[in-house]
Design a protein around this motif. Structure first.
Motif, PDB file in Angstrom:
ATOM      1  N   ASP A  69       0.851  -1.111  -0.086  1.00  0.00           N
ATOM      2  CA  ASP A  69       0.054  -0.146  -0.041  1.00  0.00           C
ATOM      3  C   ASP A  69       0.942   1.183  -0.073  1.00  0.00           C
ATOM      4  O   ASP A  69       1.689   1.478   1.132  1.00  0.00           O
ATOM      5  N   ILE A  70       0.767   2.067  -1.151  1.00  0.00           N
ATOM      6  CA  ILE A  70       1.621   3.228  -0.974  1.00  0.00           C
ATOM      7  C   ILE A  70       0.642   4.609  -1.045  1.00  0.00           C
ATOM      8  O   ILE A  70       0.225   4.814  -2.074  1.00  0.00           O
ATOM      9  N   PRO A  71       0.193   4.889   0.042  1.00  0.00           N
ATOM     10  CA  PRO A  71      -0.621   6.269   0.198  1.00  0.00           C
ATOM     11  C   PRO A  71      -0.107   7.383  -0.357  1.00  0.00           C
ATOM     12  O   PRO A  71       1.123   7.531  -0.677  1.00  0.00           O
ATOM     13  N   LYS A  72      -0.653   8.658  -0.051  1.00  0.00           N
ATOM     14  CA  LYS A  72       0.143   9.802  -0.526  1.00  0.00           C
ATOM     15  C   LYS A  72       1.335  10.354   0.364  1.00  0.00           C
ATOM     16  O   LYS A  72       2.514  10.512   0.000  1.00  0.00           O
ATOM     17  N   LEU A  73       1.164   9.676   1.767  1.00  0.00           N
ATOM     18  CA  LEU A  73       2.318  10.169   2.598  1.00  0.00           C
ATOM     19  C   LEU A  73       1.834   8.956   3.879  1.00  0.00           C
ATOM     20  O   LEU A  73       0.601   8.769   4.102  1.00  0.00           O
ATOM     21  N   ILE A  74       2.954   8.520   4.632  1.00  0.00           N
ATOM     22  CA  ILE A  74       2.664   8.079   5.927  1.00  0.00           C
ATOM     23  C   ILE A  74       2.878   8.982   7.099  1.00  0.00           C
ATOM     24  O   ILE A  74       3.515   9.981   6.966  1.00  0.00           O
ATOM     25  N   GLY A  75       2.449   8.605   8.173  1.00  0.00           N
ATOM     26  CA  GLY A  75       2.775   9.408   9.297  1.00  0.00           C
ATOM     27  C   GLY A  75       1.812  10.342   9.806  1.00  0.00           C
ATOM     28  O   GLY A  75       1.708  11.178  10.749  1.00  0.00           O
ATOM     29  N   ILE A  76       0.394  10.222   9.203  1.00  0.00           N
ATOM     30  CA  ILE A  76      -0.739  10.927   9.542  1.00  0.00           C
ATOM     31  C   ILE A  76      -2.038  10.333  10.099  1.00  0.00           C
ATOM     32  O   ILE A  76      -2.113   8.934   9.560  1.00  0.00           O
ATOM     33  N   ASP A  77      -2.773  10.630  10.800  1.00  0.00           N
ATOM     34  CA  ASP A  77      -3.916   9.828  11.245  1.00  0.00           C
ATOM     35  C   ASP A  77      -4.719   9.209  10.266  1.00  0.00           C
ATOM     36  O   ASP A  77      -5.167   8.088  10.399  1.00  0.00           O
ATOM     37  N   TYR A  78      -5.043   9.969   9.155  1.00  0.00           N
ATOM     38  CA  TYR A  78      -5.997   9.518   8.159  1.00  0.00           C
ATOM     39  C   TYR A  78      -5.288   8.293   7.481  1.00  0.00           C
ATOM     40  O   TYR A  78      -6.110   7.278   7.481  1.00  0.00           O
ATOM     41  N   PHE A  79      -4.014   8.077   7.099  1.00  0.00           N
ATOM     42  CA  PHE A  79      -3.749   7.031   6.496  1.00  0.00           C
ATOM     43  C   PHE A  79      -3.274   5.780   7.443  1.00  0.00           C
ATOM     44  O   PHE A  79      -2.966   4.813   7.024  1.00  0.00           O
ATOM     45  N   ALA A  80      -3.028   6.227   8.703  1.00  0.00           N
ATOM     46  CA  ALA A  80      -2.852   5.145   9.702  1.00  0.00           C
ATOM     47  C   ALA A  80      -4.068   4.554  10.012  1.00  0.00           C
ATOM     48  O   ALA A  80      -4.297   3.391   9.963  1.00  0.00           O
ATOM     49  N   ALA A  81      -5.179   5.225   9.656  1.00  0.00           N
ATOM     50  CA  ALA A  81      -6.594   4.615   9.853  1.00  0.00           C
ATOM     51  C   ALA A  81      -6.843   3.718   8.603  1.00  0.00           C
ATOM     52  O   ALA A  81      -7.428   2.629   8.729  1.00  0.00           O
ATOM     53  N   THR A  82      -6.452   4.094   7.553  1.00  0.00           N
ATOM     54  CA  THR A  82      -6.722   3.323   6.177  1.00  0.00           C
ATOM     55  C   THR A  82      -6.032   2.009   6.331  1.00  0.00           C
ATOM     56  O   THR A  82      -6.285   0.915   6.181  1.00  0.00           O
ATOM     57  N   THR A  83      -4.828   2.226   7.017  1.00  0.00           N
ATOM     58  CA  THR A  83      -3.598   1.071   7.150  1.00  0.00           C
ATOM     59  C   THR A  83      -4.400   0.042   8.328  1.00  0.00           C
ATOM     60  O   THR A  83      -4.138  -1.230   7.940  1.00  0.00           O
ATOM     61  N   LYS A  84      -4.937   0.586   9.287  1.00  0.00           N
ATOM     62  CA  LYS A  84      -5.690  -0.265  10.098  1.00  0.00           C
ATOM     63  C   LYS A  84      -6.761  -1.139   9.430  1.00  0.00           C
ATOM     64  O   LYS A  84      -6.692  -2.299   9.747  1.00  0.00           O
ATOM     65  N   GLY A  85      -7.696  -0.514   8.618  1.00  0.00           N
ATOM     66  CA  GLY A  85      -8.653  -1.066   8.079  1.00  0.00           C
ATOM     67  C   GLY A  85      -7.912  -2.277   7.227  1.00  0.00           C
ATOM     68  O   GLY A  85      -8.631  -3.437   6.860  1.00  0.00           O
ATOM     69  N   MET A  86      -6.942  -1.761   6.554  1.00  0.00           N
ATOM     70  CA  MET A  86      -6.100  -2.886   5.606  1.00  0.00           C
ATOM     71  C   MET A  86      -5.899  -4.136   6.196  1.00  0.00           C
ATOM     72  O   MET A  86      -6.060  -5.229   5.985  1.00  0.00           O
ATOM     73  N   GLN A  87      -5.209  -4.027   7.704  1.00  0.00           N
ATOM     74  CA  GLN A  87      -4.702  -5.029   8.189  1.00  0.00           C
ATOM     75  C   GLN A  87      -5.746  -5.947   8.899  1.00  0.00           C
ATOM     76  O   GLN A  87      -5.718  -7.103   9.175  1.00  0.00           O
ATOM     77  N   GLU A  88      -6.973  -4.988   9.286  1.00  0.00           N
ATOM     78  CA  GLU A  88      -8.143  -5.877   9.671  1.00  0.00           C
ATOM     79  C   GLU A  88      -8.636  -6.691   8.618  1.00  0.00           C
ATOM     80  O   GLU A  88      -8.846  -8.087   9.051  1.00  0.00           O
ATOM     81  N   ALA A  89      -8.636  -6.269   7.501  1.00  0.00           N
ATOM     82  CA  ALA A  89      -9.196  -7.222   6.257  1.00  0.00           C
ATOM     83  C   ALA A  89      -8.281  -8.275   5.953  1.00  0.00           C
ATOM     84  O   ALA A  89      -8.695  -9.404   5.786  1.00  0.00           O
ATOM     85  N   ALA A  90      -7.117  -8.008   6.032  1.00  0.00           N
ATOM     86  CA  ALA A  90      -5.859  -9.358   5.793  1.00  0.00           C
ATOM     87  C   ALA A  90      -6.186 -10.264   6.716  1.00  0.00           C
ATOM     88  O   ALA A  90      -6.089 -11.505   6.063  1.00  0.00           O
ATOM     89  N   THR A  91      -6.175  -9.950   8.039  1.00  0.00           N
ATOM     90  CA  THR A  91      -6.298 -10.908   9.055  1.00  0.00           C
ATOM     91  C   THR A  91      -7.576 -11.678   8.931  1.00  0.00           C
ATOM     92  O   THR A  91      -7.514 -12.938   8.961  1.00  0.00           O
TER      93      THR A  91
END
Length: 367
Positions: A69-91
């Motif tokens: 996953d390559i978002p616009k940038l890392i280290g901000i809450d918004y893309f931390a939240a999308t990453t969380k959802g991705m990991q939930e789905a992957a699990t």
């Protein structure tokens, strides 16, 4: 693509300055589709699949896939939240390995470099949120030619450079929610400024183009004062908001912020200027950073969607693409706990309608 070429040139010249005064010069060449003023649903025109076709992809049905996953940038809450959802789905899926990587600044050249490196090292799938829909297209086409499945989310590329795009909410729906919220808070004749990231950010440009069209149709007395860039930077967003407040004085009754970073920065600028209650702040961002401003009454409306759900949906779409269950002509896709998501606009999967956070509901969310 004359408008986009012009917007890119302007962007380079005015990195921290005003993009326009009273008119939007950053729009792309796509038509707008403002929703009805009375809240009734708009017309949806059927459209054939317009996404790309991956070349010589190996058989991946049911097999474990490695996705970056390559978002616009890392280290901000918004893309931390999308990453969380991705990991939930992957699990939940059990056969998707996914990692998020990318630049720490909103820099399209850096985003392209990250993508290029992962194409070279080899992955089965790429999820991305584009910083520039046109500039990112060649490297995504390179991935497709290498047999890599490519799915966008949050911010689209040109359709011919990805297979599917997971749209968090349709642009005209977000535009309506933003404009209606400001009209309710600041009045039908409110003067407003807009803080965006860059003139070439595809999703932000589409929001603003649809905002312009909807305001002209449904709130024609509202006055668009100026649009400024803030480069997804907190300090610059604060400074740009402060500049708008100082430049226009009592004429500015509202500030729109169409980035996750600019919205709390604009609220802080209004708060420090002692303009709470006099200048409405309406924007797109995650709720946690806005809770203090909503609690104090300085901000009444925060428009967004659930970015955790967006990342979750994008992962299920990637799995369906790899399995061949989401293919051209599909009308929906199964997305776990989200149920069946509709396919719209040819090659987009729609998460749903925008959500408005207020003091009555914001504490129920934690992201």
């Amino acid at each position: 693509m004359l408008k986009r070429a012009f917007a890119t040139a302007v962007s380079l010249l005015i990195m921290a300055g005003a993009a326009s005064a009273g008119a939007w010069v950053g729009a792309d060449d796509l038509p707008t589709n403002p929703l009805p003023c009375d809240g009734s649903p708009g017309n949806v025109v059927a459209k054939s699949y317009d996404g790309a076709i991956v070349s010589n992809a190996p058989e991946r049905k049911g097999k474990t896939i490695r996705v970056v996953d390559i978002p616009k940038l890392i280290g901000i809450d918004y893309f931390a939240a999308t990453t969380k959802g991705m990991q939930e789905a992957a699990t939940e899926l059990g056969n998707v390995e996914i990692k998020t990587d990318g630049p720490t600044q909103a820099n399209i050249d850096q985003q392209i470099s990250f993508l290029d490196n992962y194409i070279t090292s080899g992955v089965d799938g790429i999820l991305f949120a584009a910083l520039d829909s046109v500039a990112i297209a060649p490297v995504l086409k390179k991935a497709l030619a290498a047999g890599i499945n490519v799915v966008g989310y949050d911010a689209n590329s040109t359709p011919d450079s990805r297979q599917w795009f997971v749209n968090q909410a349709e642009f005209n729906g977000v535009a309506k929610a933003l404009i209606d919220s400001l009209a309710a808070e600041a009045g039908e004749d409110a003067g407003f400024g807009i803080i965006t990231s860059t003139l070439t950010a595809p999703n932000h440009s589409r929001y603003i183009a649809e905002m312009e069209a909807y305001a002209a149709k449904c709130h024609p007395n509202m006055k668009w004062l100026e649009t400024v860039e803030a480069q997804e930077d907190n300090v610059l967003s604060f400074n740009q908001a402060s500049t708008l407040l100082n430049k226009y004085g009592d004429e500015v009754k509202g500030l729109f912020a169409v980035t996750a970073i600019a919205t709390p920065a604009a609220a802080e600028a209004v708060s420090q200027a002692n303009r709470c209650g006099k200048v409405a702040v309406v924007g797109l961002t995650t709720p946690n950073g806005m809770k203090p401003y909503v609690k104090s009454g300085c901000v009444k409306s925060v428009v967004l969607w659930n970015p955790v759900d967006l990342g979750y949906a994008a992962t299920f779409v990637m799995r369906a693409v790899a399995d061949g269950t989401l293919a051209p002509g599909a009308t929906s896709v199964s997305a776990g706990r989200l149920g069946e998501l509709k396919v719209v606009n040819g090659s987009e999967v729609l998460l749903g309608s925008p959500f408005i956070f207020t003091k009555d509901n914001i504490n129920a969310f934690n992201f």
